[in-house]
Structures are given as C-alpha cells and as structure tokens.
Design an enzyme around this catalytic site. Structure first.
Site: not given
Ligand code: GRF
Length: 201
Positions: A66, A93, A108, A110, A144, A146
């Site tokens: 990794r 990650i 990022n 989320h 970490g 998120d």
């Molecule tokens: C988004 O909602 C992101 O937050 C989550 O997966 C989705 C990815 O959507 N991790 P896309 O690939 O940008 O359409």
C-alpha cells in the site's frame, strides 16, 4: 490555481468543476491540469478525456504494498505540479507519502455532515440511523479518515421514501455546488487554517 482531481467512479463532482471552468475559466480562477483514478474504465476518466485533460491510473493491486501505491500516486500527481488536490469521490485513503507531499493542500468531499457518518458508507449510515437531515462536507484531508478541518457544509433533508440512491443523488446536487463554490473561492482568495477552522477571505 493548478488543480488535480482524483476520482473513483462516475465523476459528477469532477464534471461540475469542468462545467464551471468551461462557463468562465478566467473568473473561476482554477484550472484542472489532470485527473487521477485508482481504477481504469470509470466514467470519471471518460469525462476527463472528453475535456481533453491528461489522466493517470494508480491501482493498488499493481503495487507490492500500500505504501508503494501511495508513493506512486504521489509521484503521478506531482508530475502535474498541483497547487491543490481535490478528492471528489476518490475511494482510497491517501497515506503518509502523499500527505508529506501535498498535506494541507488536499480537500475531500464527503456525502454526510462530518463528524457524523465518516467512511465509505456515509449516506447509508445516515439513512440507517434515521436522521431527518444529513448533507455533505468539504474538508481538508489530514492523516485520518474524513477527520480534517471542515471548510464548508450543506444540509439536505431526508425524505420518508428515501433509499440510499435517492438520498445520495439529492446530496450530490448540493455537494457539486458546494465543491465548485469552495474550489473557486480558494482559487481566488486562498485560505488559512486557524486551529480546526478553515478561513477563506
Ligand atoms: C460523492 O458523493 C462523494 O462525496 C462520495 O462519492 C460520490 C462520488 O460521486 N465519496 P461522483 O463520482 O463525483 O459522481
């Protein structure tokens, strides 16, 4: 501002950034210089290719460890000299090597209101918990999962008839606008971190 975007799937957040730049490149202030992915053959890469952007793929299984994957991802990203790395639906990650290189300059998005429901199933977990509102969070990436300082959040109501797909789609509508707004403001104004707060003038 030179931006590298990392994707793993459909890339609609990437597309929102591409559309904002196409609409007003000068005003937006950021340019996407490359798109990276952890797997080939995803729509996110097709969107990048359609926009004429360079792409790269770093698959974990192509590396003995990794850590070697993380190094390879950092090298591939560094080749484009990004000022900012945007993880938009990137489902891996990033590790120590990547953060050593780009730490503090990786954001990022989320699909939940962090610190609630971190991890790969934020939408499903919020729904299962029975929350009445959820949303999305754009945050700085730290070491970490998120857990980095929050930059912006958007609230999305949960409907009784929602399932994971309908709720995630409603979240993504807010998320795409939030990400475009944050990247544009960072491009134009920069940002600073004071404790756990990210301040964009
Ligand atoms: C988004 O909602 C992101 O937050 C989550 O997966 C989705 C990815 O959507 N991790 P896309 O690939 O940008 O359409």
């Amino acid at each position: 501002l030179r931006v590298v975007v990392l994707v793993s799937g459909s890339g609609t957040n990437l597309q929102a950034l591409l559309d904002a730049i196409a609409a007003d490149a000068a005003g937006f202030g950021a340019e996407i210089v490359a798109v990276g992915a952890d797997r080939p053959g995803i729509t996110g890469l097709e969107r990048a290719e359609r926009a004429g952007l360079p792409t790269f793929v770093c698959r974990v299984k192509d590396h003995a460890t990794r850590e070697e994957w993380d190094e390879a991802l950092a090298e591939a990203t560094a080749a484009y000299r990004p000022d900012l790395v945007v993880s938009a639906g990137f489902m891996k990650i990033v590790g120590t090597a990547f953060l050593a290189r780009f730490g503090g300059r990786v954001i990022n998005t989320h699909p939940a209101l962090l610190p609630s429901f971190p991890g790969a199933h934020g939408v499903r977990d919020a729904l299962a918990h029975g929350v009445r509102v959820t949303g999305c969070t754009v945050h700085l990436v730290d070491d970490g999962v998120d857990t980095g300082p929050i930059i912006a959040q958007g609230v999305v109501p949960v409907r009784d008839e929602d399932d994971e797909a309908t709720l995630h789609e409603r979240i993504k509508e807010v998320e795409r606008a939030l990400l475009v707004d944050v990247v544009g403001r960072i491009a134009r104004n920069g940002y600073r971190v004071v404790g756990r707060r990210v301040l964009i003038p």
